[in-house]
Design an enzyme around this catalytic site. Structure first.
Site, short mmCIF file in Angstrom:
data_model
loop_
_atom_site.label_atom_id
_atom_site.label_comp_id
_atom_site.label_asym_id
_atom_site.label_seq_id
_atom_site.Cartn_x
_atom_site.Cartn_y
_atom_site.Cartn_z
N SER A 143 -44.87 96.18 43.73
CA SER A 143 -45.36 94.81 43.58
C SER A 143 -46.83 94.67 43.89
O SER A 143 -47.23 93.99 44.85
CB SER A 143 -44.50 93.89 44.43
OG SER A 143 -43.17 94.07 44.00
N ARG A 158 -55.47 97.49 41.60
CA ARG A 158 -56.01 97.40 42.96
C ARG A 158 -54.87 97.05 43.90
O ARG A 158 -53.85 96.52 43.49
CB ARG A 158 -57.12 96.34 43.06
CG ARG A 158 -56.67 94.89 43.06
CD ARG A 158 -57.84 93.96 43.08
NE ARG A 158 -58.52 93.95 41.80
CZ ARG A 158 -58.15 93.19 40.76
NH1 ARG A 158 -57.12 92.38 40.86
NH2 ARG A 158 -58.79 93.24 39.62
N ASP A 196 -42.10 92.86 41.27
CA ASP A 196 -41.00 92.11 41.90
C ASP A 196 -40.69 90.80 41.17
O ASP A 196 -39.54 90.34 41.14
CB ASP A 196 -41.25 91.86 43.40
CG ASP A 196 -42.61 91.26 43.71
OD1 ASP A 196 -43.40 91.06 42.78
OD2 ASP A 196 -42.89 91.01 44.90
#
Ligand code: BGC
Length: 469
Positions: A143, A158, A196
């Protein structure tokens, strides 16, 4: 509150206020930013709007045994899910805390070796016979913002939420996970990669039986440590994707709405928000998330209190009494958990005695009644802003997908997960209140429902795995 102090606090509270006009404007701006993200490659200005290669929403008939590995916050969760094909499933799961020193100042190899070891531990505990069977398929919920190039390929853009292992940026996260699984000779194939929010959307859609609930699930969203949402977009509105390569009408998009308006053209920006941003590893990015999600609510409060202290409004006597210091959980970043705010939010005891205990126990912070009144007013202002901002992406997506359901009279529901939406007192009500103000379905009889899809991401990853060849 003393009148002088009250004037100061009222001003700060007003800085966190969200007007009805802002809500409507921000919703339109969000829709425009979705379009930019769907048309072009990565930019700081617009949301990433990442195609997930999931082209079908489950209908509840999916079947089979799958594994899921879920990394997205402080825990790594491993589950096995037996999809029964009738909207139900059996689930076994174990949670493993990620050691702090694997979240930063370490290497991605060390982190992924730890994850693989936990998959092995889980199988030893729950599926002892796995070595005698074929390879199990695993859906990996990861996630963080990832550029996906296929259902089981994606590189990290990132880190967010306090993770910082720079060597993984631009690397394929599935490849690395599979490498460590193989090093340990575990009979598992990582066949799908899911955010997620994608997992939450799929799992809620699997559990939801529209004939019973009279609702279609249109969004999967997380309001927890971080925030983000996923929805189904039609191919004609995803210009950056060559849709001729796919069957079906469209694809699930991971919006990464944490990065909505990184240029701050519309988001509220107080000096407290600026201080918090500077303390993070991803300065200038995920600025929407930094005003909304659980990781940041406590930090915004802490920074605001410290600024008021510096201006001599609070904690002055405490500072003197301690010989020139404040308790470290107040003076050091990231020490106030969102949970603390949730107690203060609803304290209606005489003189805020309950808050006094909470602040003493959780932060070792002795307070006067005046200080507690300040803390409660700020807590409520910060959480109210967070809830009202949370309504913006939900309303925007509702407005955007409404045409997909033109000939369907069912209501809309959102599948939601995360500590803030699930546990923060009054948060769900405030989100609904703001959605009503925005009124994204103006003139339509359709209703909007919030549904908690608890731990949906694991089941969702299994559903993704079930679609893999
Ligand atoms: C990440 C998203 C994730 C969200 C909720 C954000 O920080 O960028 O990928 O879905 O947190 O966990």
């Amino acid at each position: 509150m003393e009148p002088q102090l009250k004037t100061v606090i009222d001003k700060v509270v007003a800085e966190f206020a969200i007007s009805d006009e802002f809500l409507r404007k921000a919703t339109d701006k969000f829709i425009a930013s979705m379009d930019h993200g769907l048309a072009s490659g990565p930019s700081k200005e617009h949301m990433p709007m990442i195609p997930t290669y999931v082209t079908d929403i489950p209908n509840g008939k999916e079947e089979g045994l799958f594994l899921a590995g879920d990394l997205g916050g402080t825990n790594f969760r491993v589950c096995s899910i037996n999809l029964k094909g009738d909207h139900t499933f059996d689930l076994k799961q174990s949670k493993y805390k990620i050691p702090l020193d694997l979240m930063k100042n370490s290497t991605s190899d060390e982190l992924f070796s730890y994850l693989a070891a936990k998959v092995e531990a889980f199988l030893e505990e729950h599926h002892k016979d796995y070595k005698d069977n074929d390879h199990l398929k695993l859906g990996f919920t990861f996630s963080f913002p990832v550029y996906q190039t296929s259902l089981n390929r994606g590189t990290l853009i990132r880190w967010t939420k306090g993770f910082d292992l720079p060597d993984l940026v631009d690397k394929d996260v599935v490849e690395l996970f599979q490498k460590h699984i193989e090093l340990k000779k575990i009979k598992v194939n990582v066949v799908a990669l899911a955010n997620d929010t994608v997992g939450t959307l799929l799992s809620r859609a699997y559990s939801n039986n529209p004939d019973v609930t009279k609702s279609n699930t249109i969004v999967g969203a997380i309001f927890g440590t971080g925030t983000n949402g996923a929805y189904f977009e039609t191919f004609d509105r995803i210009p950056k994707l060559d849709s001729s390569k796919f069957k079906g009408k469209g694809m699930v998009i991971n919006t990464e709405w944490g990065s909505f308006d990184n240029n701050l053209t519309i988001l509220p920006n107080t000096k407290y928000d600026e201080i918090v941003d500077k303390e993070t590893a991803n300065v200038g990015y995920h600025l929407f998330e930094k005003r909304v999600s659980g990781m940041f609510l406590g930090e915004i409060l802490r920074v605001t209190l410290i600024e008021l202290f510096k201006e001599d409004h609070i904690f002055v006597d405490l500072y003197k009494k301690r010989g020139g210091s404040l308790p470290h959980r107040l003076s050091e970043p990231w020490q106030i958990d969102g949970e603390v705010l949730s107690y203060i939010q609803i304290d209606d005891s005489t003189d805020l005695k309950m808050s006094e205990l909470v602040l003493q126990n959780h932060l070792r912070l002795p307070t006067t009644k005046q200080e507690r009144l300040v803390i409660q007013a700020l807590t409520r202002a910060i959480s109210h802003r967070a809830a009202y901002l949370s309504a913006v992406p939900l309303a925007a997506i509702t407005k955007r997908v409404a045409p997909q359901y033109e000939n369907d009279d069912k209501d809309f529901e959102f599948g939601l997960d995360g500590s803030v939406i699930e546990f923060y007192p009054g948060f769900q009500q405030a989100v609904m209140e703001a959605i009503k103000i925005i009124d994204p379905l103006k003139g339509s009889p359709k209703q909007i429902h919030l549904k908690i899809a608890k731990d949906g991401s694991g089941v969702g990853a299994a559903l993704c795995a079930s679609t893999a060849k």
